[in-house]
Write an enzyme that holds these catalytic residues in place. Sequence first.
Site, PDB file in Angstrom:
ATOM      1  N   ARG A 170       0.986  -1.003  -0.107  1.00 50.90           N
ATOM      2  CA  ARG A 170      -0.099   0.119   0.464  1.00 50.90           C
ATOM      3  C   ARG A 170       0.823   0.967   0.274  1.00 50.90           C
ATOM      4  O   ARG A 170       0.701   2.310  -0.944  1.00 50.90           O
ATOM      5  CB  ARG A 170      -0.414   0.343   1.348  1.00 50.90           C
ATOM      6  CG  ARG A 170      -2.303  -0.493   0.899  1.00 50.90           C
ATOM      7  CD  ARG A 170      -1.698  -2.311  -0.022  1.00 50.90           C
ATOM      8  NE  ARG A 170      -3.605  -2.900  -0.292  1.00 50.90           N
ATOM      9  CZ  ARG A 170      -3.543  -3.518   0.808  1.00 50.90           C
ATOM     10  NH1 ARG A 170      -3.282  -4.041   2.086  1.00 50.90           N
ATOM     11  NH2 ARG A 170      -4.525  -4.305   0.860  1.00 50.90           N
ATOM     12  N   ASP A 199       0.323  -6.865  -3.779  1.00 47.87           N
ATOM     13  CA  ASP A 199      -0.917  -6.444  -3.303  1.00 47.87           C
ATOM     14  C   ASP A 199      -1.235  -5.656  -4.306  1.00 47.87           C
ATOM     15  O   ASP A 199      -1.101  -5.681  -5.763  1.00 47.87           O
ATOM     16  CB  ASP A 199      -1.014  -5.919  -2.439  1.00 47.87           C
ATOM     17  CG  ASP A 199      -2.382  -5.808  -1.461  1.00 47.87           C
ATOM     18  OD1 ASP A 199      -3.967  -6.087  -2.173  1.00 47.87           O
ATOM     19  OD2 ASP A 199      -2.752  -6.361   0.121  1.00 47.87           O
ATOM     20  N   HIS A 274      -6.768  -9.904  -4.483  1.00 49.21           N
ATOM     21  CA  HIS A 274      -4.655  -8.262  -3.878  1.00 49.21           C
ATOM     22  C   HIS A 274      -3.961  -8.679  -5.452  1.00 49.21           C
ATOM     23  O   HIS A 274      -3.343  -8.801  -4.935  1.00 49.21           O
ATOM     24  CB  HIS A 274      -5.289  -8.761  -2.133  1.00 49.21           C
ATOM     25  CG  HIS A 274      -5.828  -8.624  -1.492  1.00 49.21           C
ATOM     26  ND1 HIS A 274      -6.500  -6.817  -1.791  1.00 49.21           N
ATOM     27  CD2 HIS A 274      -7.291  -9.131  -0.304  1.00 49.21           C
ATOM     28  CE1 HIS A 274      -7.170  -6.472  -0.467  1.00 49.21           C
ATOM     29  NE2 HIS A 274      -7.381  -7.925   0.395  1.00 49.21           N
ATOM     30  N   ASP A 338      -7.375 -13.860   1.093  1.00 50.90           N
ATOM     31  CA  ASP A 338      -8.656 -13.399   1.690  1.00 50.90           C
ATOM     32  C   ASP A 338      -8.750 -12.999   1.012  1.00 50.90           C
ATOM     33  O   ASP A 338      -8.150 -12.565  -0.075  1.00 50.90           O
ATOM     34  CB  ASP A 338      -7.831 -12.406   2.950  1.00 50.90           C
ATOM     35  CG  ASP A 338      -6.822 -11.548   2.486  1.00 50.90           C
ATOM     36  OD1 ASP A 338      -5.523 -12.120   2.004  1.00 50.90           O
ATOM     37  OD2 ASP A 338      -6.071 -10.530   2.481  1.00 50.90           O
ATOM     38  N   GLU A 339     -10.057 -12.419   1.156  1.00 54.56           N
ATOM     39  CA  GLU A 339     -11.078 -11.661   0.664  1.00 54.56           C
ATOM     40  C   GLU A 339     -11.111 -11.601  -0.546  1.00 54.56           C
ATOM     41  O   GLU A 339     -10.956 -10.723  -1.567  1.00 54.56           O
ATOM     42  CB  GLU A 339     -10.353  -9.782   0.881  1.00 54.56           C
ATOM     43  CG  GLU A 339     -10.657  -9.614   2.264  1.00 54.56           C
ATOM     44  CD  GLU A 339     -10.004  -8.390   2.898  1.00 54.56           C
ATOM     45  OE1 GLU A 339     -10.641  -8.092   3.579  1.00 54.56           O
ATOM     46  OE2 GLU A 339      -8.589  -8.093   2.149  1.00 54.56           O
ATOM     47  N   TRP A 405      -7.611 -14.065  11.244  1.00 57.22           N
ATOM     48  CA  TRP A 405      -7.254 -12.676  11.312  1.00 57.22           C
ATOM     49  C   TRP A 405      -8.819 -11.944  11.739  1.00 57.22           C
ATOM     50  O   TRP A 405      -8.545 -10.761  12.507  1.00 57.22           O
ATOM     51  CB  TRP A 405      -6.769 -11.995  10.203  1.00 57.22           C
ATOM     52  CG  TRP A 405      -7.472 -11.574   8.645  1.00 57.22           C
ATOM     53  CD1 TRP A 405      -7.543 -12.724   8.415  1.00 57.22           C
ATOM     54  CD2 TRP A 405      -9.099 -10.903   8.533  1.00 57.22           C
ATOM     55  NE1 TRP A 405      -8.216 -12.813   7.117  1.00 57.22           N
ATOM     56  CE2 TRP A 405      -8.951 -11.486   7.659  1.00 57.22           C
ATOM     57  CE3 TRP A 405      -8.789  -9.626   8.663  1.00 57.22           C
ATOM     58  CZ2 TRP A 405     -10.197 -10.553   6.313  1.00 57.22           C
ATOM     59  CZ3 TRP A 405      -9.446  -8.988   7.773  1.00 57.22           C
ATOM     60  CH2 TRP A 405     -10.227  -9.695   6.539  1.00 57.22           C
ATOM     61  N   TYR A 430      -4.034  -6.024  14.708  1.00 54.90           N
ATOM     62  CA  TYR A 430      -4.204  -4.582  14.146  1.00 54.90           C
ATOM     63  C   TYR A 430      -4.337  -2.724  14.162  1.00 54.90           C
ATOM     64  O   TYR A 430      -4.042  -2.333  14.639  1.00 54.90           O
ATOM     65  CB  TYR A 430      -5.672  -4.630  13.267  1.00 54.90           C
ATOM     66  CG  TYR A 430      -5.654  -6.072  12.088  1.00 54.90           C
ATOM     67  CD1 TYR A 430      -5.254  -7.161  12.655  1.00 54.90           C
ATOM     68  CD2 TYR A 430      -6.531  -5.331  10.793  1.00 54.90           C
ATOM     69  CE1 TYR A 430      -5.121  -8.253  11.670  1.00 54.90           C
ATOM     70  CE2 TYR A 430      -6.162  -6.800   9.773  1.00 54.90           C
ATOM     71  CZ  TYR A 430      -5.883  -7.930  10.377  1.00 54.90           C
ATOM     72  OH  TYR A 430      -5.693  -9.128   9.621  1.00 54.90           O
ATOM     73  N   THR A 481      -0.517  -0.613   5.479  1.00 55.56           N
ATOM     74  CA  THR A 481      -0.040   0.977   5.659  1.00 55.56           C
ATOM     75  C   THR A 481      -0.758   1.699   4.536  1.00 55.56           C
ATOM     76  O   THR A 481      -0.550   2.387   4.064  1.00 55.56           O
ATOM     77  CB  THR A 481       1.376   0.169   5.117  1.00 55.56           C
ATOM     78  OG1 THR A 481       1.203  -0.174   4.128  1.00 55.56           O
ATOM     79  CG2 THR A 481       2.167   0.000   5.749  1.00 55.56           C
TER      80      THR A 481
HETATM   81  C1  ACM Z   1      -6.392  -9.266   5.792  1.00 51.87           C
HETATM   82  O1  ACM Z   1      -6.493  -8.041   6.766  1.00 51.87           O
HETATM   83  N1  ACM Z   1      -7.584  -9.465   4.992  1.00 51.87           N
HETATM   84  C2  ACM Z   1      -6.177 -10.021   6.405  1.00 51.87           C
END
Ligand code: ACM
Length: 615
Positions: A170, A199, A274, A338-339, A405, A430, A481
């Site tokens: 980021r 990412d 990502h 993730d996501e 997480w 976090y 970040t």
């Molecule tokens: C995450 O915070 N998406 C692993």
Amino acid sequence: MKKTYFLIVLVLLLAGCGRKAVITDFNIVPEPVFMVQKEGVFTLHGSPKVSMVNLGQNSPIAKYIMKSMRHGHLHPSLVSAAEKSDIEIVVNDTANPEIGDEGYVLEVRSDGIRLSANTEQGVFYAYQTLVQMLPPDITQTNYSSITLPECTILDYPRFAWRGAHLDVCRHFFPAKFVKKYIDVMANYKLNKLHFHLTDDHGWRLPSDRYPKLNTIGSWRVDRDDQPWGQATPPQPDERATYGGFYTREEIADLVDYAAARGIEIIPEIEIPGHCCAILAAYPKLSCDGGPYEVQIGPYWPPKAILCAGNDSTLVFLKAVFDEVVEMFPSQYIHIGGDEAVKDMWKGCLFCQRRIRAEHLKDEEQLQGWLMRQMEDYLKEKGKTVIGWDEVMEGGMSKDAVIMSWRGLQPGMDAARDGHRVIMCPTEYCYLDYYQADPRYQPASIGGLITLAKAYEFDPVPIGTNSYVAANVLGGQCNLWTEYINTPTHAEYMLLPRMLAISECLWTPQDKKDWHHFRRKIEDQKDRLAAKGYNYCEGSFTPHFRVTRIDDNTVNVAIETEVPNTYIFYTTDLSTPTRSSSIYIGPINLEQGTHIKILPVYNGQERDSIYEFVIK
Ligand code: ACM
Ligand code: ZN
């Protein structure tokens, strides 16, 4: 001639005039398992003799220790193991079963200091503890003598995985800063750096096989002059000027640098989502052919996804992982997971054909299939994969380590299923979240994790079933970040909360003590400042403990998370100043009293006025 003579006298005078320090108590973080202080003392003078037993003087850790002592003005001289020394550093001939692979024994006796451990790593941690027993400004002040109380410390970690994560996508952080990050991790006995290298916002690894990952994927249009959340979209012809990537030499140097400090760097290559940086460079690896761009600012929902039906994706990923394995000797490789929004897969002929050919139920299972392909490939190379907890939804082999997480629960479920687990729940870990009243803090992604909240982190809460507990490797703090674009800001968000996480991962739960920890942090702030780290002073929001006295009256105790905060207050609705009443202990107030508080710390008025009505 005259000038030289003058200089020598000055140096001698300065050497003779060095300050003397007498240490009477310690503020060690993380708190050791066992520590007992005794009556006698030992005084360390200007040029201590150091001996090393079973530790080659050219080993990275021996070199670190000698260099660090010199940096601390200790002017050590190395003597043979047979000679009498002031500081004896020993790797045990016969392992001491009490301290395991990372533990140590540190003894200050009337005739010298002895650090012993079963491994070089243990010796390294003994040395970190010793440094924390010396004055905080040791690197800046020349002490002629330092007197320490006699003591014995026996210490070892609660968890094997004590990590910190760093997102360099980021925002990109130079290798020099990554070393500074590694240094502070090592000071507090963390041993895993989770390096988030790919990412939507940038690709940070060098790639010979896929050079566009660097020429295109590592760069984005610069919006650092705008708040992250309000970045304006790029114009069609705008040049991508923000970013960068590490060179192979830098990666090799970081890996060695970390290893010399007992830290394993775990690279994360994020799949299948990502991935805008990949798709901007190689759009054919997507389901729709693109075009894609390296993202700026918020990008949500993150719909870009690698096409799991296209064989080229597998060829690409295998080649990338070949390069990753060449660069990182770590046992673990993080493969993300993730996501991953799977809308694209639903409409993609190739992905749907893969689902049918592999007899998969749905797109979740397609992600599981892709992750397992990579896991199998990396297994052949002797590696263990880690995935974010979403990977459980598509099914992973039991050998995959799960990084939890979205709370502790997904990790608990995975551990019950037989996976090894790393805990980093958003609620405690976090460190991109606010750490004090958001009104007075730099803009952050949201949330609130004060130092006290981070200190509540327990990867294995009391009552956890023993099979599940045994599968929890440990935990880590995560530093995303999006809102952090400079090294000093990264330090500010990391510190001192990383110290809380470190104590949660090292110290037995029954040895943790918030009030003791918060006092230790005041000393640790001096240590961080002396080493040039930026840190947050803490949360100055007042907390109340109210005890009823009678129908109308309550007894009110007030404190902030930061010790030594002066609390000035009024109860007559006037604005408190430094001339108002000062809180020195619990006060009796009528119920319904409107109290206004001005916190003052280190001579400075903190935040603003806090107002409360006592209930
Ligand atoms: C995450 O915070 N998406 C692993
Ligand atoms: Zn597809």
